[in-house]
Design a protein around this motif. Structure first.
Motif, PDB file in Angstrom:
ATOM      1  N   ALA A 161      42.644  20.221   3.107  1.00  0.00           N
ATOM      2  CA  ALA A 161      43.481  19.758   2.005  1.00  0.00           C
ATOM      3  C   ALA A 161      44.798  19.244   2.543  1.00  0.00           C
ATOM      4  O   ALA A 161      45.284  19.638   3.586  1.00  0.00           O
ATOM      5  CB  ALA A 161      43.718  20.906   1.020  1.00  0.00           C
ATOM      6  N   GLY A 162      45.386  18.357   1.791  1.00  0.00           N
ATOM      7  CA  GLY A 162      46.656  17.777   2.208  1.00  0.00           C
ATOM      8  C   GLY A 162      47.776  18.789   2.192  1.00  0.00           C
ATOM      9  O   GLY A 162      47.655  19.882   1.652  1.00  0.00           O
ATOM     10  N   ALA A 163      48.881  18.414   2.765  1.00  0.00           N
ATOM     11  CA  ALA A 163      50.003  19.345   2.902  1.00  0.00           C
ATOM     12  C   ALA A 163      50.759  19.546   1.598  1.00  0.00           C
ATOM     13  O   ALA A 163      51.516  20.488   1.466  1.00  0.00           O
ATOM     14  CB  ALA A 163      50.977  18.826   3.966  1.00  0.00           C
ATOM     15  N   GLN A 164      50.531  18.679   0.604  1.00  0.00           N
ATOM     16  CA  GLN A 164      51.341  18.717  -0.606  1.00  0.00           C
ATOM     17  C   GLN A 164      51.289  20.070  -1.311  1.00  0.00           C
ATOM     18  O   GLN A 164      52.306  20.613  -1.705  1.00  0.00           O
ATOM     19  CB  GLN A 164      50.890  17.620  -1.570  1.00  0.00           C
ATOM     20  CG  GLN A 164      51.736  17.565  -2.845  1.00  0.00           C
ATOM     21  CD  GLN A 164      51.302  16.434  -3.753  1.00  0.00           C
ATOM     22  OE1 GLN A 164      50.381  15.695  -3.439  1.00  0.00           O
ATOM     23  NE2 GLN A 164      51.972  16.311  -4.882  1.00  0.00           N
ATOM     24  N   GLY A 165      50.084  20.607  -1.491  1.00  0.00           N
ATOM     25  CA  GLY A 165      49.961  21.860  -2.218  1.00  0.00           C
ATOM     26  C   GLY A 165      49.994  23.088  -1.345  1.00  0.00           C
ATOM     27  O   GLY A 165      49.897  24.196  -1.854  1.00  0.00           O
ATOM     28  N   PHE A 166      50.124  22.905  -0.037  1.00  0.00           N
ATOM     29  CA  PHE A 166      50.006  24.038   0.889  1.00  0.00           C
ATOM     30  C   PHE A 166      51.007  25.153   0.597  1.00  0.00           C
ATOM     31  O   PHE A 166      50.609  26.300   0.396  1.00  0.00           O
ATOM     32  CB  PHE A 166      50.145  23.557   2.328  1.00  0.00           C
ATOM     33  CG  PHE A 166      50.080  24.669   3.330  1.00  0.00           C
ATOM     34  CD1 PHE A 166      48.858  25.106   3.811  1.00  0.00           C
ATOM     35  CD2 PHE A 166      51.231  25.293   3.776  1.00  0.00           C
ATOM     36  CE1 PHE A 166      48.785  26.148   4.727  1.00  0.00           C
ATOM     37  CE2 PHE A 166      51.172  26.335   4.684  1.00  0.00           C
ATOM     38  CZ  PHE A 166      49.944  26.758   5.165  1.00  0.00           C
ATOM     39  N   PRO A 167      52.312  24.883   0.557  1.00  0.00           N
ATOM     40  CA  PRO A 167      53.247  25.988   0.380  1.00  0.00           C
ATOM     41  C   PRO A 167      53.139  26.651  -0.979  1.00  0.00           C
ATOM     42  O   PRO A 167      53.325  27.862  -1.096  1.00  0.00           O
ATOM     43  CB  PRO A 167      54.617  25.332   0.578  1.00  0.00           C
ATOM     44  CG  PRO A 167      54.399  23.888   0.282  1.00  0.00           C
ATOM     45  CD  PRO A 167      53.004  23.593   0.712  1.00  0.00           C
TER      46      PRO A 167
ATOM     47  N   SER B 197      46.740  25.725   9.523  1.00  0.00           N
ATOM     48  CA  SER B 197      47.238  26.547   8.421  1.00  0.00           C
ATOM     49  C   SER B 197      48.025  27.737   8.948  1.00  0.00           C
ATOM     50  O   SER B 197      49.080  28.091   8.409  1.00  0.00           O
ATOM     51  CB  SER B 197      46.068  27.027   7.554  1.00  0.00           C
ATOM     52  OG  SER B 197      45.413  25.950   6.946  1.00  0.00           O
ATOM     53  N   TRP B 198      47.500  28.348  10.018  1.00  0.00           N
ATOM     54  CA  TRP B 198      48.165  29.526  10.583  1.00  0.00           C
ATOM     55  C   TRP B 198      49.538  29.149  11.148  1.00  0.00           C
ATOM     56  O   TRP B 198      50.530  29.839  10.915  1.00  0.00           O
ATOM     57  CB  TRP B 198      47.280  30.119  11.677  1.00  0.00           C
ATOM     58  CG  TRP B 198      47.879  31.316  12.363  1.00  0.00           C
ATOM     59  CD1 TRP B 198      48.626  31.329  13.502  1.00  0.00           C
ATOM     60  CD2 TRP B 198      47.791  32.679  11.946  1.00  0.00           C
ATOM     61  NE1 TRP B 198      48.999  32.598  13.828  1.00  0.00           N
ATOM     62  CE2 TRP B 198      48.503  33.458  12.884  1.00  0.00           C
ATOM     63  CE3 TRP B 198      47.177  33.318  10.883  1.00  0.00           C
ATOM     64  CZ2 TRP B 198      48.602  34.836  12.781  1.00  0.00           C
ATOM     65  CZ3 TRP B 198      47.284  34.699  10.772  1.00  0.00           C
ATOM     66  CH2 TRP B 198      47.982  35.442  11.713  1.00  0.00           C
ATOM     67  N   SER B 199      49.614  28.055  11.885  1.00  0.00           N
ATOM     68  CA  SER B 199      50.882  27.667  12.506  1.00  0.00           C
ATOM     69  C   SER B 199      51.886  27.177  11.474  1.00  0.00           C
ATOM     70  O   SER B 199      53.099  27.325  11.662  1.00  0.00           O
ATOM     71  CB  SER B 199      50.636  26.575  13.559  1.00  0.00           C
ATOM     72  OG  SER B 199      50.090  25.417  12.952  1.00  0.00           O
ATOM     73  N   ARG B 200      51.403  26.614  10.378  1.00  0.00           N
ATOM     74  CA  ARG B 200      52.299  26.084   9.361  1.00  0.00           C
ATOM     75  C   ARG B 200      52.973  27.184   8.556  1.00  0.00           C
ATOM     76  O   ARG B 200      54.076  27.016   8.032  1.00  0.00           O
ATOM     77  CB  ARG B 200      51.513  25.159   8.427  1.00  0.00           C
ATOM     78  CG  ARG B 200      52.367  24.362   7.468  1.00  0.00           C
ATOM     79  CD  ARG B 200      51.491  23.527   6.554  1.00  0.00           C
ATOM     80  NE  ARG B 200      50.778  22.502   7.285  1.00  0.00           N
ATOM     81  CZ  ARG B 200      49.748  21.826   6.806  1.00  0.00           C
ATOM     82  NH1 ARG B 200      49.285  22.103   5.601  1.00  0.00           N
ATOM     83  NH2 ARG B 200      49.146  20.892   7.531  1.00  0.00           N
ATOM     84  N   ALA B 201      52.302  28.333   8.442  1.00  0.00           N
ATOM     85  CA  ALA B 201      52.830  29.431   7.637  1.00  0.00           C
ATOM     86  C   ALA B 201      53.823  30.266   8.448  1.00  0.00           C
ATOM     87  O   ALA B 201      53.680  30.434   9.654  1.00  0.00           O
ATOM     88  CB  ALA B 201      51.691  30.318   7.152  1.00  0.00           C
TER      89      ALA B 201
END
Length: 471
Positions: free
Chosen positions: A58-64, A242-246
């Motif tokens: 999925a795109g980064a828009q909804g990630f956070p 996902s892990w590194s972004r969080a």
């Protein structure tokens, strides 16, 4: 699992008894495993309905935003559980009650957020906050309003909650709402991932014992996740991203999405609070009967209702979903025979730790929607089954049949055909198309208005769906 090595029979029935840590920690973890998937699923469903992405691709828009909602589900389930086990003044039953995100409110929340993105969240969480405070107020009168919510009403509402949600499970298993109309939607690959979850869950539930049986859905989703990795539905690269972004640690933020008063949200959450409160009364009674062999006291029921409401209100401030007691953990207490509230406190602490670590939510977010669909099919099917079980206590005379028929027809009909009320004002339209609220209101009003005592020829019990022939 309950034996002399854990404690004597008298100790096991005592909510204030604490087994040694070597026993208490696994028992607490067992409670978390039993409810973990059910607890985070509503956040994932609402995120999807609002337009946030699923899966590692999925795109980064909804990630956070999606990860944050998952994080808050874990954190405030733990905090609300502490309200119940430790208590604060009159708040809390001081019993081994596990709190978690409620399925009951999902049909109310979906119309509020559908396709609106984060712009819908201020009104949603405003409704959660105000509805939670109203829920807490019900604690002062909970004993006096139970007469208005007999099994005919509560069983109908619980059944309709499940019926409203089973469609979500099928859509997820087939590939998710965004995939509808594409060649991939409903493919054998998508369904295979969901079926792995269902089959593993059934196998563990019926052919194993102990922690494996209790956490069957949780382990089933892990099995489905491994299968998805093997067939390329999710990649290690995506998990790593996902892990590194969080973040490694992040505290909750009050009013992260703002606060907005929405009449539809407030009315919806307040009305559903009645059903949630009665559900909690049943859970408290189940815990005291199954674990201690006694009836729940008025103080315990009142304290549990306060904790339900205040736990929901606090969660709403920080972006959490409505909380309620979890019935699956009631059965777990009866199975283990361990009544200790401190065991559940250990489980609550584990949930709080997970909720403060966004990386946990980020990994959960990488679960393919098809895998989640397998778990959702099982969970929401069980909700329907629970409602049917409650309805089995109803005396099915013609009066009750008519009440049930009208409430179900209107409520389910509006769920299936929301365009039928497209010209109503927005607030009323949202409440009507939930299906739950019109069905509950019709059932409550008719149950209170229609006479209990009918003519003798009208009180023949229904056999096989048909009235018995007159003599």
């Amino acid at each position: 699992m309950a034996n002399a090595s854990i404690g004597t029979p008298a100790q096991l029935r005592d909510p204030n008894y604490t087994p040694g840590l070597a026993k208490a920690v696994p028992l607490g973890l067992q409670h978390v495993l039993a409810m973990f998937v059910s607890n985070v699923t509503p956040a994932i469903i609402i995120s999807g309905a609002a337009g946030f992405g699923f899966g590692s691709d999925a795109g980064a828009q909804g990630f956070p935003d999606m990860s944050y909602l998952i994080q808050m589900s874990m954190l405030f389930a733990g905090i609300a559980t502490l309200f119940q086990t430790i208590g604060m003044g009159p708040v809390g039953a001081r019993l081994p009650i596990v709190q978690g995100t409620s399925f009951a409110f999902i049909p109310i929340m979906i119309p509020l957020v559908a396709g609106k993105g984060v712009e819908a969240l201020p009104a949603l969480f405003g409704g959660v906050l105000i509805g939670g405070l109203f829920h807490a107020l019900l604690g002062t009168v909970i004993g006096k309003i139970r007469f208005a919510l007999p099994p005919l009403v509560t069983g109908l509402v619980v059944t309709m909650i499940g019926l409203a949600l089973v469609r979500v499970g099928i859509q997820y298993a087939a590939g998710g709402v965004p995939a509808i109309g594409t060649p991939e939607y409903g493919s054998l690959l998508n369904w295979s991932a969901a079926l792995v979850v269902v089959l593993v869950t059934l196998g563990l539930k019926f052919f194993t014992r102990g922690m494996l049986a209790v956490s069957a859905v949780f382990v089933g989703i892990i099995a489905g996740y491994v299968y998805a990795l093997m067939v390329g539905m999710v990649t290690l690269e995506g998990i790593g991203t996902s892990w590194s972004r969080a973040a490694a640690f992040a505290p909750p933020m009050p009013f992260k999405y703002g606060f907005e008063f929405s009449f539809a949200a407030v009315i919806g959450f307040c009305l559903m609070a009645f059903v949630s409160a009665i559900e909690t009364v049943g859970d408290v009674s189940g815990i005291t009967k199954g674990g201690a062999g006694r009836e729940a006291t008025d103080v315990e029921i009142q304290g549990a209702t306060y904790a339900d409401g205040f736990g929901t209100a606090v969660a709403g401030v920080f972006g959490g979903m409505p909380n309620t007691s979890f019935s699956q953990n009631v059965g777990l207490i009866a199975m283990t025979g361990v009544m200790s509230r401190h065991v559940v406190t250990i489980g609550a602490i584990f949930l709080i730790i997970c909720g403060l670590i966004p990386k946990v939510g980020a990994v959960i977010r990488t679960i393919p929607i098809e895998v989640l669909g397998g778990g959702v099919i099982v969970m929401f099917g069980m909700v329907v089954a629970a409602g049917v079980s409650m309805l089995s206590d109803v005396n099915w005379n013609r009066r009750n049949m008519v009440i049930f028929a009208i409430a179900l027809s209107v409520g389910l009909g509006l769920q299936l055909e929301p365009q039928a009320v497209q010209y109503l004002p927005d607030t009323l339209r949202i409440l009507m198309t939930s299906g739950l609220l019109p069905a509950a209101v019709i059932a409550i009003v008719l149950n209170l208005a229609l006479p209990e005592e009918l003519e003798e020829d009208q009180t023949e019990e229904i056999a096989g769906g048909m009235a018995k022939a007159p003599k």
